[in-house]
Design a protein around this motif. Structure first.
Motif, PDB file in Angstrom:
ATOM      1  N   GLU A  78       3.576  -1.463 -24.570  1.00 23.65           N
ATOM      2  CA  GLU A  78       4.925  -1.100 -24.141  1.00 23.65           C
ATOM      3  C   GLU A  78       5.175   0.388 -24.376  1.00 23.65           C
ATOM      4  O   GLU A  78       5.738   1.087 -23.517  1.00 23.65           O
ATOM      5  N   PHE A  79       4.749   0.883 -25.540  1.00 23.76           N
ATOM      6  CA  PHE A  79       4.893   2.307 -25.811  1.00 23.76           C
ATOM      7  C   PHE A  79       4.120   3.140 -24.791  1.00 23.76           C
ATOM      8  O   PHE A  79       4.641   4.124 -24.256  1.00 23.76           O
ATOM      9  N   ALA A  80       2.870   2.758 -24.534  1.00 23.07           N
ATOM     10  CA  ALA A  80       2.045   3.518 -23.588  1.00 23.07           C
ATOM     11  C   ALA A  80       2.687   3.538 -22.207  1.00 23.07           C
ATOM     12  O   ALA A  80       2.748   4.591 -21.549  1.00 23.07           O
ATOM     13  N   SER A  81       3.171   2.401 -21.754  1.00 26.67           N
ATOM     14  CA  SER A  81       3.779   2.321 -20.426  1.00 26.67           C
ATOM     15  C   SER A  81       5.070   3.132 -20.346  1.00 26.67           C
ATOM     16  O   SER A  81       5.339   3.794 -19.335  1.00 26.67           O
ATOM     17  N   LEU A  82       5.861   3.087 -21.420  1.00 30.49           N
ATOM     18  CA  LEU A  82       7.094   3.865 -21.448  1.00 30.49           C
ATOM     19  C   LEU A  82       6.809   5.360 -21.329  1.00 30.49           C
ATOM     20  O   LEU A  82       7.463   6.075 -20.564  1.00 30.49           O
ATOM     21  N   VAL A  83       5.833   5.831 -22.098  1.00 33.40           N
ATOM     22  CA  VAL A  83       5.521   7.262 -22.075  1.00 33.40           C
ATOM     23  C   VAL A  83       4.992   7.667 -20.703  1.00 33.40           C
ATOM     24  O   VAL A  83       5.405   8.686 -20.141  1.00 33.40           O
ATOM     25  N   THR A  84       4.092   6.872 -20.136  1.00 32.09           N
ATOM     26  CA  THR A  84       3.541   7.199 -18.819  1.00 32.09           C
ATOM     27  C   THR A  84       4.630   7.258 -17.758  1.00 32.09           C
ATOM     28  O   THR A  84       4.624   8.134 -16.889  1.00 32.09           O
ATOM     29  N   ALA A  85       5.594   6.358 -17.832  1.00 33.41           N
ATOM     30  CA  ALA A  85       6.692   6.364 -16.851  1.00 33.41           C
ATOM     31  C   ALA A  85       7.558   7.606 -16.975  1.00 33.41           C
ATOM     32  O   ALA A  85       8.195   8.027 -16.009  1.00 33.41           O
ATOM     33  N   GLN A  86       7.559   8.215 -18.165  1.00 34.43           N
ATOM     34  CA  GLN A  86       8.430   9.373 -18.393  1.00 34.43           C
ATOM     35  C   GLN A  86       7.711  10.711 -18.197  1.00 34.43           C
ATOM     36  O   GLN A  86       8.317  11.673 -17.715  1.00 34.43           O
ATOM     37  N   ASN A  87       6.429  10.797 -18.620  1.00 37.98           N
ATOM     38  CA  ASN A  87       5.759  12.108 -18.542  1.00 37.98           C
ATOM     39  C   ASN A  87       4.557  12.145 -17.606  1.00 37.98           C
ATOM     40  O   ASN A  87       3.948  13.198 -17.425  1.00 37.98           O
ATOM     41  N   GLY A  88       4.190  11.015 -17.006  1.00 39.12           N
ATOM     42  CA  GLY A  88       3.106  10.992 -16.034  1.00 39.12           C
ATOM     43  C   GLY A  88       1.708  11.026 -16.621  1.00 39.12           C
ATOM     44  O   GLY A  88       0.732  11.186 -15.879  1.00 39.12           O
ATOM     45  N   ALA A  89       1.564  10.858 -17.933  1.00 36.56           N
ATOM     46  CA  ALA A  89       0.228  10.814 -18.533  1.00 36.56           C
ATOM     47  C   ALA A  89      -0.543   9.622 -17.979  1.00 36.56           C
ATOM     48  O   ALA A  89       0.010   8.528 -17.851  1.00 36.56           O
ATOM     49  N   VAL A  90      -1.806   9.821 -17.644  1.00 36.26           N
ATOM     50  CA  VAL A  90      -2.584   8.704 -17.109  1.00 36.26           C
ATOM     51  C   VAL A  90      -2.642   7.597 -18.157  1.00 36.26           C
ATOM     52  O   VAL A  90      -2.737   7.856 -19.355  1.00 36.26           O
ATOM     53  N   ILE A  91      -2.582   6.363 -17.695  1.00 36.39           N
ATOM     54  CA  ILE A  91      -2.396   5.238 -18.600  1.00 36.39           C
ATOM     55  C   ILE A  91      -3.563   5.094 -19.570  1.00 36.39           C
ATOM     56  O   ILE A  91      -3.366   4.698 -20.724  1.00 36.39           O
ATOM     57  N   SER A  92      -4.783   5.455 -19.147  1.00 38.41           N
ATOM     58  CA  SER A  92      -5.923   5.335 -20.063  1.00 38.41           C
ATOM     59  C   SER A  92      -5.740   6.248 -21.268  1.00 38.41           C
ATOM     60  O   SER A  92      -6.066   5.878 -22.397  1.00 38.41           O
ATOM     61  N   ARG A  93      -5.208   7.446 -21.040  1.00 41.47           N
ATOM     62  CA  ARG A  93      -4.954   8.351 -22.161  1.00 41.47           C
ATOM     63  C   ARG A  93      -3.735   7.902 -22.958  1.00 41.47           C
ATOM     64  O   ARG A  93      -3.736   7.934 -24.193  1.00 41.47           O
ATOM     65  N   SER A  94      -2.697   7.487 -22.268  1.00 41.19           N
ATOM     66  CA  SER A  94      -1.481   7.087 -22.964  1.00 41.19           C
ATOM     67  C   SER A  94      -1.733   5.907 -23.887  1.00 41.19           C
ATOM     68  O   SER A  94      -1.119   5.801 -24.957  1.00 41.19           O
ATOM     69  N   ARG A  95      -2.639   5.031 -23.495  1.00 46.32           N
ATOM     70  CA  ARG A  95      -2.964   3.897 -24.368  1.00 46.32           C
ATOM     71  C   ARG A  95      -3.610   4.354 -25.669  1.00 46.32           C
ATOM     72  O   ARG A  95      -3.501   3.660 -26.692  1.00 46.32           O
ATOM     73  N   ARG A  96      -4.264   5.509 -25.645  1.00 49.05           N
ATOM     74  CA  ARG A  96      -4.839   6.050 -26.882  1.00 49.05           C
ATOM     75  C   ARG A  96      -3.804   6.862 -27.655  1.00 49.05           C
ATOM     76  O   ARG A  96      -3.540   6.593 -28.829  1.00 49.05           O
ATOM     77  N   THR A  97      -3.212   7.865 -26.991  1.00 43.32           N
ATOM     78  CA  THR A  97      -2.372   8.810 -27.722  1.00 43.32           C
ATOM     79  C   THR A  97      -0.996   8.261 -28.066  1.00 43.32           C
ATOM     80  O   THR A  97      -0.362   8.726 -29.015  1.00 43.32           O
ATOM     81  N   ASN A  98      -0.520   7.295 -27.286  1.00 44.74           N
ATOM     82  CA  ASN A  98       0.785   6.705 -27.571  1.00 44.74           C
ATOM     83  C   ASN A  98       0.696   5.219 -27.883  1.00 44.74           C
ATOM     84  O   ASN A  98       1.727   4.561 -28.046  1.00 44.74           O
TER      85      ASN A  98
END
Length: 480
Positions: A85-105
């Motif tokens: 949920e955190f990864a998806s929220l961040v990606t929806a807001q800043n456009g980070a690719v989901i593979s990276r967002s799953r790691r960093t967020n």
């Protein structure tokens, strides 16, 4: 969280209606569509949060290290349950690719909170002083104002929130306006796992909110990550107020490729080292310094690797590059590319907006050569998918080129000779350096050199004040 107009801030363990009536719209960078709106907090909202944190401080500071550790560990566990949920929220807001967002967020904040739970568990408020003639105490510095950027918001929050809580501090978090929803979710989790009211508070907002946090007399310390220009202003004001500040700022980091480097390994690590998060990371090694004798060979590796990488929807697990975080950020990146062309640099890959992606704030991965060291693209932080590739004539020359910068945050060295690479790294004027793409441990401290920071990543000890108590000779106190 998504699709709502949020009218509250998280203060004193509950959602409080904000004093401010101003709102900030969040926009999905990939679709340019409305995501949500949040409060643009004012000085009264900040004061309310600071007062709650101040009231909670004595009780939190007096809790045992074990109790603090257990709550931070519970925060980690609850976050782990909702990391997607955190990864998806961040990606929806800043456009980070989901593979990276799953790691960093997603997974990385969990690891950080678990690390700081163990730090809290072994934290000792008192230790024998020199020659055992007294004690040295570590007391929490007080209420910490935390200001985080949009590019990796939850990793950066964990880097700050974890040690502050472990030290016994209470906090007021001010997320970037572009990525606010995920920090509001932290408030929700804090309540669910049993943090005392007022220990963690979240006030959303923009520059005015951040300025109010710095000015607020109830805030004892500022912990900031963001641009060098904003960091200078915050540090200057904190200096006037005699308020401690830790600032992790911008970078223009260098990746040095030595003449014995394994180029297949370099290709494998290239995007993560040089253009992570579409180049929107302060430690991105956007200056690639390569041996003149292998320049064409390395350049081909760079252009092939970036040319083959998937640029597209950040929701695509195969994507390595997504949109930039905002229209303003795209304009900034495009202006840098235009200035490079005007100054005589040559674009050998990218340089424009990608075909087929007319919606979203996309810029192609771009590689520049024939770059003079006086050019803006060599000297200034671009914060986008733009690399400059410049030649060097041996290790000493590579080090000189790398150090020819007002920044010193990250860096990398590629070589099959680890001892040689380490010797080069020792002489680079920068705070965190990877050898052959090795990631730094969460427990390893670092500092930003030159214009890249103030105070460094000092962990718990950045959040304490030291008190020395001297005893007369032969005094013994039980438990010390």
């Amino acid at each position: 969280m998504i699709g709502r107009k949020h009218d509250c801030v998280y203060v004193n363990g509950a959602w409080q209606t904000a004093h401010s009536t101003d709102r900030i719209d969040l926009i999905d960078p990939a679709t340019e569509s409305w995501v949500a709106s949040v409060v643009d907090g004012d000085a009264e909202d900040v004061a309310m949060a600071a007062a709650a944190a101040r009231d909670a401080l004595p009780g939190w500071a007096e809790t045992s290290s074990t109790e603090r550790a257990n709550l931070i560990a519970a925060l980690a566990d609850a976050y782990d349950q909702r990391r997607e949920e955190f990864a998806s929220l961040v990606t929806a807001q800043n456009g980070a690719v989901i593979s990276r967002s799953r790691r960093t967020n997603g997974t990385r904040p969990v690891a950080l909170y678990r690390h700081y739970a163990e730090v809290a568990r072994t934290f000792r408020a008192e230790a024998p002083g020199p020659n055992a003639q007294g004690i040295v105490r570590r007391e929490p510095i007080g209420v910490v104002g935390i200001i985080i950027p949009w590019n990796a918001p939850q990793s950066l929050l964990a880097h700050k929130l974890g040690p502050a809580l472990a030290a016994g501090c209470t906090v007021v978090v001010k997320p970037s306006p572009e990525t606010s929803l995920d920090s509001l979710l932290i408030g929700e989790i804090a309540t669910s796992v049993g943090f005392p009211a007022g220990v963690i508070n979240v006030v959303t907002g923009g520059r005015t909110t951040g300025s109010a946090l710095v000015e607020e007399h109830g805030i004892d310390m500022i912990s900031f990550t963001g641009s060098t220009s904003a960091g200078r202003a915050i540090a200057a004001r904190c200096g006037e107020l005699l308020k401690p500040v830790v600032a992790e700022l911008g970078g223009k980091s260098a990746a040095i490729v030595l003449d014995d480097a394994d180029l297949s390994l370099f290709a494998e690590k290239l995007i993560a080292t040089c253009l992570p998060n579409t180049g929107q990371v302060c430690y991105s090694c956007t200056r690639v310094i390569v041996p003149r004798s292998r320049f064409d060979e390395v350049l081909e590796v760079v252009t092939t690797t970036l040319g083959d990488a998937v640029l597209g929807s950040p929701q695509d697990p195969a994507a390595s590059f997504g949109p930039l975080a905002s229209a303003t950020q795209r304009e900034r990146v495009e202006e840098y590319i235009d200035s490079a062309r005007a100054e005589g640099a040559r674009v050998v890959l990218g340089g424009g907006r990608p075909a087929g992606l007319s919606t979203g704030y996309y810029v192609e991965p771009t590689v520049l050569i024939d770059v003079d060291r006086t050019m803006r693209v060599f000297r200034e932080e671009i914060f986008g998918p733009v690399l400059v590739v410049v030649p060097h004539d041996g290790d000493e020359d590579a080090i000189r080129i790398a150090n020819d910068s007002s920044y010193g945050l990250g860096g990398a060295v590629f070589s099959e000779d680890i001892e040689r690479a380490t010797d080069v790294a020792r002489r680079m004027q920068t705070g965190g350096i990877s050898i052959n793409g090795q990631e730094r441990s969460e427990a390893a401290p670092s500092s930003g050199y030159k214009d890249s920071g103030l105070g460094g990543d000092a962990g718990v000890d950045a959040h304490v004040q030291f008190k020395s108590i001297a005893w007369p000779p032969r005094t013994l106190i039980q438990g010390v």
